[in-house]
Design a protein around this motif. Structure first.
Motif, mmCIF file in Angstrom:
data_model
loop_
_atom_site.group_PDB
_atom_site.id
_atom_site.type_symbol
_atom_site.label_atom_id
_atom_site.label_comp_id
_atom_site.label_asym_id
_atom_site.label_seq_id
_atom_site.Cartn_x
_atom_site.Cartn_y
_atom_site.Cartn_z
ATOM 1 N N ARG A 64 3.293 -84.248 -20.655
ATOM 2 C CA ARG A 64 3.668 -85.667 -20.765
ATOM 3 C C ARG A 64 4.440 -85.917 -22.054
ATOM 4 O O ARG A 64 5.461 -86.603 -22.059
ATOM 5 N N VAL A 65 3.950 -85.353 -23.139
ATOM 6 C CA VAL A 65 4.613 -85.526 -24.435
ATOM 7 C C VAL A 65 5.989 -84.852 -24.423
ATOM 8 O O VAL A 65 6.981 -85.441 -24.866
ATOM 9 N N GLU A 68 8.632 -86.816 -22.610
ATOM 10 C CA GLU A 68 9.149 -87.959 -23.379
ATOM 11 C C GLU A 68 10.257 -87.523 -24.335
ATOM 12 O O GLU A 68 11.254 -88.227 -24.488
ATOM 13 N N LEU A 72 14.752 -88.399 -23.936
ATOM 14 C CA LEU A 72 15.352 -89.301 -24.924
ATOM 15 C C LEU A 72 16.850 -89.422 -24.685
ATOM 16 O O LEU A 72 17.552 -88.414 -24.543
ATOM 17 N N ARG A 79 14.892 -90.885 -16.586
ATOM 18 C CA ARG A 79 13.605 -91.109 -17.267
ATOM 19 C C ARG A 79 12.504 -91.406 -16.249
ATOM 20 O O ARG A 79 11.404 -90.866 -16.326
ATOM 21 N N HIS A 80 12.832 -92.266 -15.300
ATOM 22 C CA HIS A 80 11.852 -92.642 -14.273
ATOM 23 C C HIS A 80 11.432 -91.416 -13.451
ATOM 24 O O HIS A 80 10.235 -91.170 -13.256
ATOM 25 N N ARG A 83 9.290 -88.837 -15.491
ATOM 26 C CA ARG A 83 7.906 -89.296 -15.703
ATOM 27 C C ARG A 83 7.096 -89.219 -14.416
ATOM 28 O O ARG A 83 5.953 -88.761 -14.423
#
Length: 140
Positions: A64-65, A68, A72, A79-80, A83
């Motif tokens: 998860r980290v 992210e 960027l 991004r969607h 995730r």
């Protein structure tokens, strides 16, 4: 030796049992609901004569980290998707439980060369009778 490739709807009921040497699902099952994942894996077990290969995404707090950081500056849709895909990935224990439940107990979980992927792959154990029948077929 000639290899043939078939693409089919993920619940392949039109093919006979053990019709294919290998059945593969690549970076696909994380898009499905849990019951559909099980249906696909059971279909893979039914269709594969020799073995299966399933590779997909790993789900973990570390990933998860890392997601992210990787997204960027990316467009909103990227991004969607990143995730959502990361959240829909599988843990090692989930993969092993699914394999056992869906008839793929002969396959083994392996971490992928990339930190965020795994592979579940293996070949069915071959009995002496199967080995003899295959040898006879080859020599004919």
């Amino acid at each position: 030796m000639q290899a043939r490739q078939h693409r089919a709807k993920f619940v392949a009921t039109v093919f006979a049992a053990r019709q294919f040497d290998y059945v593969h699902a690549g970076l696909f099952l994380h898009h499905l609901r849990d019951d559909d994942v099980k249906r696909v894996l059971k279909s893979m077990a039914r269709l594969a004569r020799v073995g299966v290969v399933w590779n997909d995404l790993v789900r973990s707090p570390l990933h998860r980290v890392l997601i992210e950081f990787a997204i960027l500056g990316q467009p909103r849709i990227i991004r969607h998707d990143a995730r959502r895909s990361g959240e829909a990935g599988f843990t090692k224990s989930e993969v092993q439980a699914l394999a056992a439940e869906c008839g793929l107990g002969f396959a083994r979980h392996r971490p992928g060369p990339l930190f965020h992927r795994f592979t579940l792959a293996g070949e069915r154990p071959v009995t002496r009778g199967q080995r003899a029948a295959e040898s006879d077929a080859i020599t004919r």
